[in-house]
Scaffold this active site. Structure first.
Site, PDB file in Angstrom:
ATOM      1  N   ARG A  33       0.829  -1.212   0.000  1.00 25.63           N
ATOM      2  CA  ARG A  33       0.000   0.000   0.000  1.00 25.63           C
ATOM      3  C   ARG A  33       0.860   1.258   0.000  1.00 25.63           C
ATOM      4  O   ARG A  33       0.498   2.269  -0.621  1.00 25.63           O
ATOM      5  CB  ARG A  33      -0.939  -0.028   1.211  1.00 25.63           C
ATOM      6  CG  ARG A  33      -2.081  -1.050   1.030  1.00 25.63           C
ATOM      7  CD  ARG A  33      -2.659  -1.438   2.373  1.00 25.63           C
ATOM      8  NE  ARG A  33      -3.851  -2.273   2.273  1.00 25.63           N
ATOM      9  CZ  ARG A  33      -3.869  -3.584   2.069  1.00 25.63           C
ATOM     10  NH1 ARG A  33      -2.725  -4.241   1.877  1.00 25.63           N
ATOM     11  NH2 ARG A  33      -5.013  -4.247   2.033  1.00 25.63           N
ATOM     12  N   ASP A 327      -4.422 -15.422   7.179  1.00 26.18           N
ATOM     13  CA  ASP A 327      -3.178 -16.006   6.670  1.00 26.18           C
ATOM     14  C   ASP A 327      -2.501 -16.925   7.689  1.00 26.18           C
ATOM     15  O   ASP A 327      -1.473 -17.530   7.393  1.00 26.18           O
ATOM     16  CB  ASP A 327      -2.197 -14.896   6.269  1.00 26.18           C
ATOM     17  CG  ASP A 327      -2.676 -14.155   5.028  1.00 26.18           C
ATOM     18  OD1 ASP A 327      -3.463 -14.730   4.252  1.00 26.18           O
ATOM     19  OD2 ASP A 327      -2.271 -12.990   4.836  1.00 26.18           O
ATOM     20  N   LYS A 354      -6.430 -19.163  -1.735  1.00 22.78           N
ATOM     21  CA  LYS A 354      -5.189 -18.434  -1.441  1.00 22.78           C
ATOM     22  C   LYS A 354      -4.087 -18.903  -2.400  1.00 22.78           C
ATOM     23  O   LYS A 354      -4.388 -19.439  -3.456  1.00 22.78           O
ATOM     24  CB  LYS A 354      -4.804 -18.645   0.029  1.00 22.78           C
ATOM     25  CG  LYS A 354      -5.805 -18.029   1.007  1.00 22.78           C
ATOM     26  CD  LYS A 354      -5.792 -16.515   0.921  1.00 22.78           C
ATOM     27  CE  LYS A 354      -6.805 -15.879   1.846  1.00 22.78           C
ATOM     28  NZ  LYS A 354      -6.923 -14.434   1.605  1.00 22.78           N
TER      29      LYS A 354
HETATM   30  C1  S3P Z   1      -4.299  -9.003   2.180  1.00 24.77           C
HETATM   31  C2  S3P Z   1      -5.552  -9.504   2.367  1.00 24.77           C
HETATM   32  C3  S3P Z   1      -5.848 -10.938   2.540  1.00 24.77           C
HETATM   33  C4  S3P Z   1      -4.589 -11.738   2.864  1.00 24.77           C
HETATM   34  C5  S3P Z   1      -3.439 -11.339   2.006  1.00 24.77           C
HETATM   35  C6  S3P Z   1      -3.108  -9.869   2.197  1.00 24.77           C
HETATM   36  C7  S3P Z   1      -4.124  -7.549   1.988  1.00 24.77           C
HETATM   37  O1  S3P Z   1      -6.398 -11.437   1.331  1.00 24.77           O
HETATM   38  O2  S3P Z   1      -4.859 -13.112   2.716  1.00 24.77           O
HETATM   39  O3  S3P Z   1      -2.289 -12.105   2.314  1.00 24.77           O
HETATM   40  O4  S3P Z   1      -2.991  -7.048   2.079  1.00 24.77           O
HETATM   41  O5  S3P Z   1      -5.138  -6.877   1.752  1.00 24.77           O
HETATM   42  P1  S3P Z   1      -7.972 -11.318   1.007  1.00 24.77           P
HETATM   43  O6  S3P Z   1      -8.291  -9.897   0.893  1.00 24.77           O
HETATM   44  O7  S3P Z   1      -8.153 -12.047  -0.299  1.00 24.77           O
HETATM   45  O8  S3P Z   1      -8.647 -12.012   2.153  1.00 24.77           O
END
Ligand code: S3P
Length: 447
Positions: A33, A327, A354
């Site tokens: 981000r 995660d 995932k």
């Molecule tokens: C993340 C959101 C999660 C997570 C990923 C990182 C993020 O995924 O599993 O490792 O940085 O927004 P999802 O939004 O698909 O749940």
């Protein structure tokens, strides 16, 4: 890294207690981000503690292909000169996100409301993951796309030349989808309203506010929240100090709990309550985890974790906790294998999409090492105690499956081998060295 590259197997075996300090790298979510928002701001954003792993470096490359200037200034120190909201340029190459769903989906959002055509792809694992969940709601802004059958990458995305603000309720419990929509809304005139019923990680909302976006979050009756964001506002650059990743800290943390006699400190870990579900669960299981030096940094709560080997007992994990530890289920399953009794985990349908189908991968890995586990469509129940080990685990290009089962091998009776550790570099390149520094024994296995 792609499936066609030579796999690198590794074996973990039981040795003495783990001790010392485990400095885990920067948070992956915040790192992606910081680069994307830096590229959308006008002026120079400075980032320290950036996670320099393959996933985040893929996002850095994409932002540079979209016209931002990025400079690495030292370990984890980056400067980003952004193009401004609506100022990203059409890339003249395919954007390849490797293994990273977060990079791919967030960047889809960032380009969806700027007139351009972008082609996005990834490695064999990412090309199997669902993209419609992001692409469909992006069409509400006026974007168009072309994907492979099933909404799979490679994807061609045509950003809207005349974007519209939207009102939309996110259909899946996904911070990536929510974040993509918020990034797209930045360049849509007027106010967009994004509703989410599950409280997923809120780093995008926090960071947007720090970059000067006009954003407000309202709690909704009956749970969930509505996020309102006003488009066509200039973002100002920010200074981002990335805290340590709790999802990476989870590996030395659980290792210290299950290897008898261990005592490990993990400094500066992000303790945002939307990321601490694993710590809450482990404490309910009887884990000795203390937080020292709790403090605020860059709008996030952080602290040092002090972890000592503990006798764990099985628990029922509330399904509504899943978004705050999504995660962490692979490594929680390892803790559960060493806990007395049954640990019940439900509400995990998202684990099937995932980096691998994590539910199947965990269940197969546990069974290969003599652990009793039942699998359902959306969960699993692990019956723990002594762990035999001695098995070989198929990682399916999934970094968290690899690290979790290596941790298992540090405490099981016989050694555990994982078929490929090359994907660990996508999120935690220092994993092997850091764990060895604590006393872990890894042996290079024959392919
Ligand atoms: C993340 C959101 C999660 C997570 C990923 C990182 C993020 O995924 O599993 O490792 O940085 O927004 P999802 O939004 O698909 O749940």
């Amino acid at each position: 890294m792609d499936a066609s590259q030579t796999p690198r197997p590794l074996t973990a075996r039981r040795a003495g207690p783990l001790a010392g300090t485990a400095p885990v790298p920067g948070d992956k979510s915040i790192s992606h981000r910081a680069l994307i928002l830096g590229a959308l701001a006008v002026g120079e954003t400075r980032v320290s503690g950036l996670l320099e792993a393959e996933d985040v470096l893929g996002t850095a490359k994409a932002m540079s292909a979209l016209g931002a200037d990025l400079l690495r200034d030292g370990d984890g120190m980056w400067r980003v000169w952004g193009r401004g909201v609506g100022g990203l340029a059409e890339p003249d190459c395919v954007l390849d996100f490797g293994n990273s769903g977060t990079g791919a989906r967030l960047v889809m959002g960032a380009v969806a409301t700027t007139a351009m055509r972008a082609v996005l792809t990834g490695d064999a694992s990412l090309r199997r993951r669902p993209m419609r969940r992001v692409l469909e709601p992006l069409t509400l802004f006026g974007a168009e796309y072309d994907a492979r059958e099933g909404g799979l990458m490679p994807v061609t995305l045509r950003g809207a030349a005349h974007p519209l603000a939207i009102e939309h309720e996110v259909a899946v419990a996904s911070a990536q989808v929510k974040s993509a929509l918020l990034l797209a809304a930045l360049n849509a005139p007027g106010r967009s309203r994004i509703v989410q019923r599950a409280l997923t990680r809120d780093h995008t909302e926090k960071m947007l506010a720090a970059f000067g976006a006009r954003i407000a979050v309202e709690a909704l009756d009956g749970g969930g929240e509505a996020i309102e964001i006003t488009g066509e506002i200039d973002l100002v650059p920010a200074v981002v100090d990335v805290p340590c990743d709790p999802s990476s800290a989870a590996f030395p943390l659980v290792a210290a709990l299950i290897v008898p006699g261990s005592d490990v400190r993990i400094p500066g870990v992000l303790l945002n309550p939307r990321r601490t579900g694993l710590i809450d669960t482990l404490k309910e299981m009887g884990a000795d985890i203390a937080v020292e030096n709790a403090r605020e940094s860059g709008g996030e709560r952080i602290g040092d974790l002090i972890v000592r080997a503990s006798s764990l007992k099985g628990v029922e994990v509330p399904p509504e906790r899943a978004p705050s530890m999504i995660d962490e289920y692979p490594i929680l399953a390892i803790a559960a294998a060493f806990a007395e009794g049954r640990t019940v985990m439900r509400g995990l349908e998202e684990l099937r999409v995932k980096e691998s189908d994590r539910l199947s991968a965990i269940v197969a890995g546990l069974r290969a090492n003599g652990v009793a586990v039942e699998e359902s469509e959306d969960g699993m129940t692990v019956t723990g105690g002594e762990v035999a080990g001695g098995g070989t685990v198929t990682t399916h290009m999934d970094h968290r499956i690899a690290m979790s089962f290596l941790v298992m091998g540090l405490a099981s009776r016989d050694a555990v081998t994982v078929d490929d550790v090359s994907m660990v570099a996508t999120s935690f390149p220092e994993f092997e060295e850091l764990m060895r520094g604590l006393g872990a024994e890894f042996l290079v296995a024959e392919p």
